[in-house]
Design a protein around this motif. Structure first.
Motif, PDB file in Angstrom:
ATOM      1  N   LYS A   1     116.733  17.573  39.987  1.00 11.35           N
ATOM      2  CA  LYS A   1     117.934  17.853  40.780  1.00 11.35           C
ATOM      3  C   LYS A   1     117.493  17.946  42.232  1.00 11.35           C
ATOM      4  O   LYS A   1     116.648  18.802  42.516  1.00 11.35           O
ATOM      5  CB  LYS A   1     118.571  19.169  40.346  1.00 11.35           C
ATOM      6  CG  LYS A   1     119.726  19.589  41.278  1.00 11.35           C
ATOM      7  CD  LYS A   1     120.368  20.906  40.912  1.00 11.35           C
ATOM      8  CE  LYS A   1     121.496  21.217  41.881  1.00 11.35           C
ATOM      9  NZ  LYS A   1     122.240  22.429  41.533  1.00 11.35           N
TER      10      LYS A   1
ATOM     11  N   ILE B   1     121.935  20.538  37.147  1.00 14.58           N
ATOM     12  CA  ILE B   1     121.369  21.267  36.008  1.00 14.58           C
ATOM     13  C   ILE B   1     122.208  21.065  34.756  1.00 14.58           C
ATOM     14  O   ILE B   1     121.690  20.728  33.694  1.00 14.58           O
ATOM     15  CB  ILE B   1     121.175  22.753  36.386  1.00 14.58           C
ATOM     16  CG1 ILE B   1     119.999  22.822  37.378  1.00 14.58           C
ATOM     17  CG2 ILE B   1     120.931  23.615  35.135  1.00 14.58           C
ATOM     18  CD1 ILE B   1     119.639  24.189  37.880  1.00 14.58           C
ATOM     19  N   GLU B   2     123.510  21.253  34.883  1.00 11.24           N
ATOM     20  CA  GLU B   2     124.422  21.002  33.758  1.00 11.24           C
ATOM     21  C   GLU B   2     124.842  19.542  33.792  1.00 11.24           C
ATOM     22  O   GLU B   2     124.638  18.858  34.787  1.00 11.24           O
ATOM     23  CB  GLU B   2     125.656  21.909  33.871  1.00 11.24           C
ATOM     24  CG  GLU B   2     125.368  23.388  34.097  1.00 11.24           C
ATOM     25  CD  GLU B   2     124.812  24.074  32.856  1.00 11.24           C
ATOM     26  OE1 GLU B   2     124.902  23.498  31.749  1.00 11.24           O
ATOM     27  OE2 GLU B   2     124.271  25.186  33.008  1.00 11.24           O
TER      28      GLU B   2
ATOM     29  N   GLU C   1     127.693  25.064  46.348  1.00  9.71           N
ATOM     30  CA  GLU C   1     127.867  23.833  45.554  1.00  9.71           C
ATOM     31  C   GLU C   1     129.305  23.351  45.618  1.00  9.71           C
ATOM     32  O   GLU C   1     129.569  22.160  45.651  1.00  9.71           O
ATOM     33  CB  GLU C   1     127.503  24.084  44.086  1.00  9.71           C
ATOM     34  CG  GLU C   1     126.063  24.469  43.913  1.00  9.71           C
ATOM     35  CD  GLU C   1     125.282  23.502  43.048  1.00  9.71           C
ATOM     36  OE1 GLU C   1     125.805  23.070  42.016  1.00  9.71           O
ATOM     37  OE2 GLU C   1     124.144  23.187  43.428  1.00  9.71           O
TER      38      GLU C   1
END
Ligand code: XMP
Length: 321
Positions: free
Chosen positions: A313, A318-319, A145
């Motif tokens: 997503k 997610i956050e 990521e």
């Protein structure tokens, strides 16, 4: 997929544990290492590996950064004490809140958390202890990521050109870097971690700061902490990959006791996923959503609105931060 990945099918947990313990013992040689435990799955597994590899030459610290969930520092310390691993809690609440003060940009917030952990806190701890190594639970998804530029994961350093030996005085050891979450859980189970640790839903290193949009202040963290406790309590039996509450930056007009109440908005997210690379919102029962809204608006002070995220997503992550 990375060439170096150890997939779940190819993972022999017993063999992996043997190999990683020998590698840790060999690197640390007769010296000391410190270990950053957050109580999440990855750092819990690394703690057990390090403990098995070098015993009391590993010093495990739980950094109380003020942005953890309710009662988390004490709970994590007591779980590890039961496993025979002594934990020292470092009170760094003021350091984190002062580093986060005034920051609203997500990547700047993440950068401030990284610097506070790795430069300030672990830098001081290695200097004070004479340790040369920091053991931590970076996994493959964290690296990907960050390298892909999705978001800077709090624990990614060398991949961004940060030389920890030169800049902070220690070398990182990252035994889980070829695994993804399901592999880490399998190793955790093989290491004898209790289910409440190896099966825990993921929780991000930047903790509740990843769930406060806008400035991270102690008051705003308290709000999202209360909402998180309700969401975790109500969704624990759903068996989703991850579930969370987010505090929005904008306030909205609401009504309380027949009068205007300009209040906060909480967003709930609940995800189905296997590796966190892609995820879909869980199709939660509507009655459960209504219960969540009712509890949050009555139990969390100042919240007038609750929403449920319905985007996958990608494009969401997610956050929220
Ligand atoms: P996102 O929000 O990028 O999250 O879709 C993917 C997974 O990673 C967790 N996460 C983190 N974990 N350090 C971590 O150790 C971080 O900085 C971090 N940011 C997000 C997130 O909870 C999800 O499981």
């Amino acid at each position: 997929m990375s060439m170096d990945e150890i997939t779940l099918e190819n993972l022999d947990a017993g063999e992996f544990i043997e190999e990683q313990c020998s590698a840790i013992a060999e690197r640390v040689a007769g010296g000391l290492a410190i270990n950053a435990l957050s109580g999440g799955v990855d750092s819990s597994v690394v703690t057990m590996l390090g403990h098995r590899a070098i015993g009391s030459r590993l010093m495990t610290y739980f950094v109380d950064n003020g942005i953890m969930r309710r009662d988390e520092p004490a709970q994590v310390a007591s779980m590890f004490e039961k496993l025979g691993v002594p934990i020292e809690i470092v009170d760094a609440r003021e350091q984190f809140f002062s580093a986060l003060k005034g920051l609203t940009d997500p990547e700047e917030k993440r950068e401030a958390i990284t610097q506070t952990f790795y430069r300030d806190i672990f830098g001081d701890l290695v200097r004070a202890s004479g340790a040369r190594y920091l053991l931590q639970g970076t996994i493959l998804t964290d690296v990907e990521e960050t390298v892909a530029g999705v978001k800077r994961q709090h624990n990614i350093l060398s991949q961004l050109g940060i030389d920890t030996r030169e800049q902070f005085g220690y070398t990182l050891i990252e035994p889980l870097i070829r695994l993804r979450k399901p592999g880490v859980r399998k190793v955790g189970e093989a290491l004898g971690l209790p289910g409440e640790l190896f099966a825990r839903p993921p929780f991000p290193g930047p903790a509740l700061a990843a769930r406060v949009i806008g400035e991270t202040t102690p008051d705003r963290i308290d709000l999202v902490r209360e909402a998180t406790a309700i969401v975790e309590e109500e969704l624990v039996d759903i068996k989703a990959f991850q579930y969370l509450a987010i505090l929005h930056e904008d306030k909205v007009t609401g009504i309380r006791d027949g009068k205007r109440d300009y209040g906060h908005q909480i967003e709930i997210r609940c995800w189905d996923s296997t590796d966190a690379k892609t995820a879909r919102p869980t199709r939660l029962d509507y009655a459960l959503l209504e219960k969540l809204a009712s509890r949050i608006t009555t139990e969390v002070k100042g919240v007038v609105s609750v929403t449920y995220n319905i985007a996958s997503k990608p494009t969401s992550t997610i956050e929220a931060v």
